[in-house]
Write an enzyme that holds these catalytic residues in place. Sequence first.
Site, PDB file in Angstrom:
ATOM      1  CE1 TYR A  36      14.697  30.546   6.001  1.00 51.39           C
ATOM      2  CE2 TYR A  36      14.584  28.399   5.427  1.00 51.39           C
ATOM      3  CZ  TYR A  36      15.161  29.870   5.030  1.00 51.39           C
ATOM      4  OH  TYR A  36      13.924  30.013   3.933  1.00 51.39           O
TER       5      TYR A  36
ATOM      6  CE  LYS B 279      -0.867  -0.238   5.017  1.00 52.53           C
ATOM      7  NZ  LYS B 279      -1.277  -0.673   5.837  1.00 52.53           N
TER       8      LYS B 279
HETATM    9  C1  LIG Z   1      -0.528  -1.475   7.071  1.00 51.69           C
HETATM   10  C2  LIG Z   1      -0.655  -3.499   7.674  1.00 51.69           C
HETATM   11  C3  LIG Z   1      -0.007  -4.569   7.620  1.00 51.69           C
HETATM   12  C4  LIG Z   1       1.329  -4.258   7.317  1.00 51.69           C
HETATM   13  O1  LIG Z   1       2.240  -3.605   8.542  1.00 51.69           O
HETATM   14  P1  LIG Z   1       3.574  -3.510   8.458  1.00 51.69           P
HETATM   15  O2  LIG Z   1       3.563  -3.063  10.550  1.00 51.69           O
HETATM   16  O3  LIG Z   1       4.158  -2.543   8.180  1.00 51.69           O
HETATM   17  O4  LIG Z   1       4.190  -4.614   8.830  1.00 51.69           O
HETATM   18  C5  LIG Z   1      -0.734  -4.851   7.865  1.00 51.69           C
HETATM   19  N1  LIG Z   1      -2.191  -5.511   7.467  1.00 51.69           N
HETATM   20  C6  LIG Z   1      -2.606  -4.563   7.413  1.00 51.69           C
HETATM   21  C7  LIG Z   1      -4.491  -4.792   8.139  1.00 51.69           C
HETATM   22  C8  LIG Z   1      -2.135  -3.361   7.244  1.00 51.69           C
HETATM   23  O5  LIG Z   1      -3.149  -1.999   7.494  1.00 51.69           O
END
Ligand SMILES: *Cc1c(COP(=O)(O)O)cnc(C)c1O
Length: 358
Positions: A254, A34
Amino acid sequence: MARAAKAEINLAALKENYLLAREVSGNKAVAIIKANAYGHGAVEVARYLSDTADAFGVACIEEAVELKEAGIEQPVALLEGFFEANELELVDRYQLITAVHSAWQVEAIEQASFQQPITVWVKFDSGMHRLGFDEQGFVDAIERLKALPQVGELVMMTHFACADEVEGDYTPTQIENFKRVSAAYDLPVCMANSAGTLQWPEAHGSWVRPGIMLYGADPMDLPTENGARLKTVMTLSSALIAIRELPVGEPIGYGRRFVTDKPTRVGVVAMGYADGYPRHAIDGTPVAVNGKMSRVIGKVSMDMMTVDLTDQPDAKIGDPVELWGEQVDVNKVAACADTIAYTLYTGITRRVPLVYKK
Ligand SMILES: *Cc1c(COP(=O)(O)O)cnc(C)c1O
């Protein structure tokens, strides 16, 4: 000289991390890609894993369609399910796996018809209290979905809130809650994110869902045997574009946050928060110049940042600077910016070219 900022992605290392998830769990693994594969490029990552991964996981239909239109043939799972019933047409067309966490989604599936039965992952809220059914809702959802000809395989899933806490007691509680309700059904189960995969064998089930570990960042709060086996995937780097010598008592950048406490050689690096480097990285945040450890001094600006070259009299314009990667642990940079590796990776902006190494 063109701007040197780039993120090199070591795809072979990513594949090794995927295979580690499979090896330690002894099960099938959904590669979670994702958010553009946590900033690593979802299509490139999926293509590279296409001869290896059992399935891919994304957050929404747009991300799934991007993969399918790029020709990815593996099953793609919508981890949060569909947001509107009309997405079911695309779920059907691309044979996507959909999670289901609310009764309205069950109703939408009841009212839909598909060319082939779809696979549904039914989500139980075992204690994170974000998405998922409570105990009664879960049983109802499974019973209703089981009765539908348009539903093929069912998988029972849940998600952990604290699996990164090596010594925590909440993950065992969640596992127990999940096992209590899932024991009634002889269906595949899927519980573990990366931390669950690396550290909680009782959570391995039939499928695991590794995300951050694919990209080589150890999610655990303490060192673990499996965590130590992760391979670095992304190296974010740039180059020195200016060097100056300052006497004691001079401010840099800054807001004059940093003031020299001795004669100081300062390097200006072509990297800033508009590239995704965290603006609130504190003075002392590690960087590597020419392979030698150094530190951020002064506030990060939009396109540039300043580092300490006092110990590197030979450093010159054009020399490479690593912001995180092989030499600089992304988790240390994240800690210095009061955040986590996930936000650093997903925050890389399109100004930074992704350069793939196979
Ligand atoms: C993003 C996600 C994962 C992966 O989590 P990580 O901590 O990056 O391994 C697994 N399950 C669901 C439902 C997620 O949304």
